[in-house]
Design an enzyme around this catalytic site. Sequence first.
Site, PDB file in Angstrom:
ATOM      1  N   CYS A  70       0.796  -1.233   0.000  1.00  0.00           N
ATOM      2  CA  CYS A  70       0.000   0.000   0.000  1.00  0.00           C
ATOM      3  C   CYS A  70       0.824   1.276   0.000  1.00  0.00           C
ATOM      4  O   CYS A  70       0.545   2.174  -0.809  1.00  0.00           O
ATOM      5  CB  CYS A  70      -1.005   0.040   1.146  1.00  0.00           C
ATOM      6  SG  CYS A  70      -1.220  -1.457   2.069  1.00  0.00           S
ATOM      7  N   ARG A 100       6.634 -11.163   5.678  1.00  0.00           N
ATOM      8  CA  ARG A 100       6.121 -10.929   7.028  1.00  0.00           C
ATOM      9  C   ARG A 100       6.696 -11.970   7.968  1.00  0.00           C
ATOM     10  O   ARG A 100       6.773 -13.145   7.629  1.00  0.00           O
ATOM     11  CB  ARG A 100       4.592 -11.007   7.039  1.00  0.00           C
ATOM     12  CG  ARG A 100       3.956  -9.979   6.131  1.00  0.00           C
ATOM     13  CD  ARG A 100       2.448 -10.040   6.157  1.00  0.00           C
ATOM     14  NE  ARG A 100       1.895  -9.079   5.202  1.00  0.00           N
ATOM     15  CZ  ARG A 100       0.605  -8.965   4.901  1.00  0.00           C
ATOM     16  NH1 ARG A 100      -0.277  -9.760   5.498  1.00  0.00           N
ATOM     17  NH2 ARG A 100       0.201  -8.088   4.024  1.00  0.00           N
ATOM     18  N   GLN A 116       1.069 -11.049  -3.277  1.00  0.00           N
ATOM     19  CA  GLN A 116      -0.353 -10.727  -3.326  1.00  0.00           C
ATOM     20  C   GLN A 116      -0.716 -10.222  -4.718  1.00  0.00           C
ATOM     21  O   GLN A 116       0.059  -9.513  -5.342  1.00  0.00           O
ATOM     22  CB  GLN A 116      -0.663  -9.611  -2.320  1.00  0.00           C
ATOM     23  CG  GLN A 116      -0.413  -9.999  -0.883  1.00  0.00           C
ATOM     24  CD  GLN A 116      -0.647  -8.823   0.038  1.00  0.00           C
ATOM     25  OE1 GLN A 116      -0.035  -7.765  -0.122  1.00  0.00           O
ATOM     26  NE2 GLN A 116      -1.533  -8.988   0.992  1.00  0.00           N
ATOM     27  N   ASP A 172      -2.367  -7.721  -5.580  1.00  0.00           N
ATOM     28  CA  ASP A 172      -2.811  -6.608  -4.757  1.00  0.00           C
ATOM     29  C   ASP A 172      -3.191  -5.408  -5.619  1.00  0.00           C
ATOM     30  O   ASP A 172      -2.489  -5.071  -6.557  1.00  0.00           O
ATOM     31  CB  ASP A 172      -1.636  -6.205  -3.856  1.00  0.00           C
ATOM     32  CG  ASP A 172      -2.083  -5.489  -2.613  1.00  0.00           C
ATOM     33  OD1 ASP A 172      -3.297  -5.341  -2.415  1.00  0.00           O
ATOM     34  OD2 ASP A 172      -1.201  -5.072  -1.839  1.00  0.00           O
ATOM     35  N   LYS A 201     -14.977  -4.607   5.781  1.00  0.00           N
ATOM     36  CA  LYS A 201     -14.447  -5.411   4.670  1.00  0.00           C
ATOM     37  C   LYS A 201     -15.395  -6.529   4.267  1.00  0.00           C
ATOM     38  O   LYS A 201     -16.271  -6.928   5.042  1.00  0.00           O
ATOM     39  CB  LYS A 201     -13.097  -6.014   5.073  1.00  0.00           C
ATOM     40  CG  LYS A 201     -13.194  -6.955   6.265  1.00  0.00           C
ATOM     41  CD  LYS A 201     -11.863  -7.646   6.549  1.00  0.00           C
ATOM     42  CE  LYS A 201     -11.982  -8.559   7.762  1.00  0.00           C
ATOM     43  NZ  LYS A 201     -10.781  -9.340   8.010  1.00  0.00           N
TER      44      LYS A 201
END
Length: 581
Positions: free
Chosen positions: A277, A306, A324, A326, A407
């Site tokens: 992001c 991560r 991802q 993404d 979400k």
Amino acid sequence: MKATDSKGDLNLEILRHSASHIMAQAVKRLFPKAKLGIGPAIKNGFYYDFGIDGTVLSQNLDRVQKEMRKIIKEDLPIEKEVLTKEKATKVFRQREEPYKVQLLEEIEDETVTVYRQGEFVDLCRGPHLESTGKLRFFRLTSVAGAYWRGKEGNPMLTRIYGTSFYTEKELEDYLGKIEEAKRRDHRKLGRELDLFSISSELGAGLVIYHPKGALLRDIIENFEKEEHLKRGYQLVMSPHISRAALWKTSGHLDFYRKNMYLFSSGDEEWVIKPMNCPAHILIYKSKVRSYRDLPLRYFELGTVYRREESGVLRGLLRLRGFTQDDAHIFCIPSQLVEEVGKVLQFAIFMMDTFDLGYHMTLSTRPAEFIGSPDHWERATQALKDALREEGLDFQMAQGEGAFYGPKIDIQMEDVLGRLWQGPTIQVDFNLPERFDLRYVAPNGERKRVVMVHRVVLGTIERFLGILIEHVGGAFPLWLSPVQVRILTVTEKENSFAENLHQQMVNKGVRSEMDLRNELLGFKVRQAELDKIPYMLIIGQKEAQKGTVTARKRNGDNLRDIKPEDFIQTVTEAVKEKRIEI
RNA sequence: GCCGACGUAGCUCAAUGGCAGAGCAGCUGAUUCGUAAUCAGCAGGUUGUAGGUUCAAAUCCUAUCGUCGGCUCCA
């Protein structure tokens, strides 16, 4: 409550709940010092937690099972008793059951129910079977540790899992399904099909793709890129490391630090990106954005790292490094419904393409949140409206949203009926605030933009894992790393085979040859084990006639096919992404 | 991270304190064969790693890395 007359879900729950009591009774008989935790019925069976050294139970599972059969044979009546809370507390104190006493302390009612079967007493709401003899078909499946009341920091109890059914067939079917799941395990198939490996030398939770796995991944990634471009997304790319300060601004350094890989080099602190992001946000911020530019949709196959706890790693399903699919959508609040609707359509298109089922969940504002309740209300409504406009069924998960926004989660259902976390669509109020993301409105005012995070497969790795299990390693033609393998009967057909192979390769068919000096049966077996969609069998007959015999993965033969016709069949199936070959 | 079970040849597994073994895969040779395993031979190991106990350790102990089943977590 009659529990034995039919086999509805409620009754199955009763059966399993009683099974867990019978198991607890057996454990207490064998190990009187074991302390009782709780023992509910769950989706596929039941469990009971015991305060006892885990080694003891894991080494004596068979004995527990045998003792259970004894208790069933004794056919002890299961009797309900209503006691005052004080009386019940006294009973469980006497029986030295501290966890039960603790549970009682938390109950607010004046009276509680206990169930008694022979010498065994348990605090329980019920209902239960009439007697222990009504349980017939059960199996203890595994032993595991579990925190008391599910809280890390509480003592670790030992949990025994089991399952039970009303009929032997249902039990056998269930156990068979577990076996089938084991056969399809993506970790096993990943090795057998030579797709990928995870090496402790490299590091836990990190994947290396072998040639066939890399090819498979490349096919999926190309498909994703194409589909994103069709839908108005723009491809972006961002680096794997970035200055720590960026993650200070985003807030990750404060909220997500324990999951981040940090390092220093020279005088500076660096972060290996755990998310994409911030980079996409910087692209948004690289110039002034007009309302005319919105929505902006940035897509990246973003590889992130991560620090996941060692115990949670699991094959391709839970990793420390993953990619991802993404995208971040920057839009005006009024565009939210339409944008979310499009993402939902996109996600469904993907699920359909891969022949997966899906279930949607809408998660709303949690106890701790940022942003105004008003914004939350509107965003939640937008998600709901989008789901309704697409005519989709969904479940509500109150308070399950992220702290920064509501979400939609989509669970994928595979061929065995198992559910997997897949696509998610998250509205975010937090990052636009932190990075001060604005657009210029028609009246010249600079207004706050809304951001949507979304993935449509989730992560490529996890999706691959799910896909491998879903198809049991037998990929549809368009995804198969090897689509065709040419098998010769004798070495005399080698040149014909080589010619054919080259013809296919030229047409973009992923072909392989098995020219080894082996029996045809042996080569067929190998190709079956490798789950190759088509075998082309070339013997004297074919070489003379200039045709091929195509053997499908299911054993069917197509004889006397012209090579060019076969190539066309394959090419068409690939183009249409046909599930069946 | 926590509880438990594990870690032996590329894979699946055997050897329970006393000579590390089998099948498959691999390699070599024979065989030239029609739809799920042709025959013979050869080779393959510091038993995850590091310490320790013992006359002797794959086996017992400690640590560590990793795997599996769960728990917890999954910004």
